[in-house]
Design a protein around this motif. Structure first.
Motif, short mmCIF file in Angstrom:
data_model
loop_
_atom_site.label_atom_id
_atom_site.label_comp_id
_atom_site.label_asym_id
_atom_site.label_seq_id
_atom_site.Cartn_x
_atom_site.Cartn_y
_atom_site.Cartn_z
N PRO A 1 0.79 -1.26 -0.05
CA PRO A 1 0.10 0.00 -0.07
C PRO A 1 0.80 1.37 0.10
N ASP A 2 1.96 1.33 0.45
CA ASP A 2 2.81 2.33 0.52
C ASP A 2 3.45 2.76 -1.01
N LYS A 3 3.90 1.97 -1.55
CA LYS A 3 3.87 1.96 -3.06
C LYS A 3 2.82 2.72 -3.84
N ALA A 4 1.60 1.97 -3.54
CA ALA A 4 0.40 2.69 -4.09
C ALA A 4 0.04 4.17 -3.74
N ALA A 5 0.48 4.42 -2.57
CA ALA A 5 0.30 5.86 -2.03
C ALA A 5 1.21 6.69 -3.05
N GLU A 6 2.79 6.18 -3.36
CA GLU A 6 3.35 7.12 -3.92
C GLU A 6 3.16 7.25 -5.48
N ILE A 7 2.55 5.84 -5.83
CA ILE A 7 2.02 6.21 -7.37
C ILE A 7 0.97 7.03 -7.25
N GLY A 8 -0.16 7.06 -6.30
CA GLY A 8 -1.21 7.94 -6.28
C GLY A 8 -0.85 9.39 -6.42
N ILE A 9 0.49 9.65 -5.73
CA ILE A 9 1.02 11.08 -5.73
C ILE A 9 1.34 11.45 -7.21
N ASN A 10 1.98 10.46 -7.93
CA ASN A 10 2.53 10.68 -9.34
C ASN A 10 1.20 10.83 -10.24
N ALA A 11 0.29 10.22 -9.91
CA ALA A 11 -1.01 10.34 -10.74
C ALA A 11 -1.60 11.48 -10.39
N GLN A 12 -1.50 12.24 -9.21
CA GLN A 12 -1.98 13.52 -9.15
C GLN A 12 -1.10 14.49 -9.75
N GLU A 13 0.06 14.45 -9.95
CA GLU A 13 0.94 15.40 -10.75
C GLU A 13 0.64 15.24 -12.28
N HIS A 14 0.58 13.83 -12.52
CA HIS A 14 0.77 13.75 -14.31
C HIS A 14 -0.56 13.19 -14.69
N VAL A 15 -1.58 12.89 -14.20
CA VAL A 15 -2.83 12.38 -14.88
C VAL A 15 -3.99 13.50 -14.41
N TYR A 16 -3.83 14.08 -13.41
CA TYR A 16 -4.80 14.97 -13.07
C TYR A 16 -4.92 16.05 -14.36
N VAL A 17 -6.25 16.43 -14.58
CA VAL A 17 -6.63 17.54 -15.44
C VAL A 17 -7.75 18.37 -14.75
N SER A 18 -7.69 19.71 -14.72
CA SER A 18 -8.84 20.37 -13.88
C SER A 18 -9.97 20.57 -15.21
N TRP A 19 -11.14 20.79 -14.84
CA TRP A 19 -12.09 21.34 -15.74
C TRP A 19 -11.85 22.78 -16.09
N SER A 20 -11.11 23.50 -15.21
CA SER A 20 -10.99 24.90 -15.42
C SER A 20 -9.73 24.89 -16.67
N ASP A 21 -8.94 24.09 -16.48
CA ASP A 21 -7.84 24.30 -17.75
C ASP A 21 -8.49 23.60 -18.84
#
Length: 391
Positions: free
Chosen positions: A348-368
């Motif tokens: 799960p710790d690795k999953a949390a690390e991958i989640g942080i990367n998703a937040q930085e690289h997968v996330y796109v806001s509706w505003s943008d």
């Protein structure tokens, strides 16, 4: 200068799906600077309390399996008066069915008409229309409505491939969708409240799914993976949030494969704050769908640093790197999804690390996303005006 924009779609709240969510966010983010009208089929007992106009036209219920109402844009003769009065600068179509027909009725020579292709209609037709003749007729119908527009957008490269599969050979523009959820996590107090509300045990991983409860979403692959993980002794809880025709069968299937004690199917929710808290609590979001063309829910999960299990080659997996910003199942099988789920539950710790990367690289806001669309609106309007001046 304020633009008059019509957003046309065959679904809108109270019916919740990815395309309805898209139209809502376009309207919400554009209405401060533009005159926005959402045009959509009528649903009974609905109050549209928004900061933008919502005009509904005659509709009738489709089959329970489809779960939508079907709009009839030809039903109201007074619509001719209404649309002459409004004179839209832009008509943005989000479904090539009733909305596509309506756009052809109400457009003017000066109007820019855009269609966004959201759905793999060739797969829908194969599943729901019994004969190849009916499939061909339906395909020609939507292709005709698409080709009548000034510009065609798709929400992903995979959606563009589907567009080609129905025979559209013209140009298109990729305009990705976003999410209204901000980067971050819900407050611990709200996470605790939704855990109590949904019966989520404390101290163990949460496997989450959010979406329509239809087998074509590959929910079975996640359920089978959960069954195998349970057999191997992993402790977890799986929550399947959503409603749909197949939900009763899924509840029965969970019991049949022995995971009814570690799963819950609470139905759909329109409470975005609750969803934000669920994504914040989740260890992983399992979405091995090959059907969806965008996967807004993957971006929602990424907003909360929750990684996703996705299917290689799917539209939802576009831009996701296996082992860095998500988990990619190589094959559309229970065994392949199980392999990825075991990775999550084992570390799960690795999953949390991958989640942080998703937040930085997968996330796109509706505003943008909507800002990019708005700039494209301006470009197309200017091109239309230049063309008119030359004539």
């Amino acid at each position: 200068m304020r633009r008059k924009i019509a957003l046309l779609n065959d679904s809108f709240p109270p019916k919740i799906d990815g395309v309805a969510n898209t139209v809502y966010n376009y309207a919400k983010l554009l209405c401060d600077r533009d005159d926005i009208t959402v045009i959509t089929p009528y649903y009974p007992n609905v109050e549209d309390n928004y900061n933008f106009n919502v005009d509904r036209y005659f509709s009738f219920p489709a089959s329970k399996r489809i779960g939508y109402r079907v709009g009839n844009p030809m039903a109201f003769t007074n619509f001719k008066y209404f649309f002459k009065k409004n004179k839209f600068d832009i008509i943005h179509v989000h479904s090539p069915f009733a909305s596509g027909v309506l756009s052809r009725i109400i457009r003017r020579k000066e109007t820019v008409v855009i269609v966004t292709y959201h759905t793999k209609f060739e797969e829908d037709f194969q599943k729901r229309l019994k004969t190849s003749f009916m499939q061909k007729i339906a395909t020609r119908f939507i292709r005709s409505n698409i080709e009548a527009c000034d510009e065609v957008w798709t929400v992903s490269d995979g959606a563009a491939q589907s567009l080609r599969a129905i025979g559209y050979s013209g140009p298109y523009f990729v305009m990705p969708n976003g999410t209204d959820m901000p980067k971050g996590k819900a407050p611990e107090s709200h996470i605790s409240a939704v855990c109590e509300k949904y019966g989520i045990p404390a101290g163990i991983p949460l496997v989450l799914f959010v979406g329509r409860m239809m087998w074509y979403k590959n929910v079975r692959l996640t359920m089978d993976a959960c069954a195998e993980a349970k057999k191997r002794g992993f402790k977890f809880f799986a929550l399947f949030v959503g409603d749909g025709y197949d939900r009763p069968d899924m509840i029965k299937y969970a019991k049949d494969i022995g995971i009814d004690d570690v799963t819950s199917f609470p139905g759909a929710t329109t409470d975005r704050a609750d969803l934000y808290a669920l994504y914040s609590r989740a260890t992983v979001f399992s979405f091995p769908s090959s059907y969806d063309t965008s996967g807004l829910v993957v971006k929602e999960a990424a907003a909360c640093a929750c990684p996703s299990i996705l299917l290689r080659g799917s539209c939802a997996s576009e831009g996701v790197v296996d082992g860095f910003s998500g988990y990619i199942a190589d094959e559309e099988t229970s065994a392949s999804v199980t392999q990825q789920l075991i990775k999550v539950l084992s570390n799960p710790d690795k999953a949390a690390e991958i989640g942080i990367n998703a937040q930085e690289h997968v996330y796109v806001s509706w505003s943008d996303s909507v800002e990019k669309a708005s700039a494209r609106y301006d470009f197309l309007l200017e091109q239309k005006r230049k063309s008119a001046r030359k004539k």
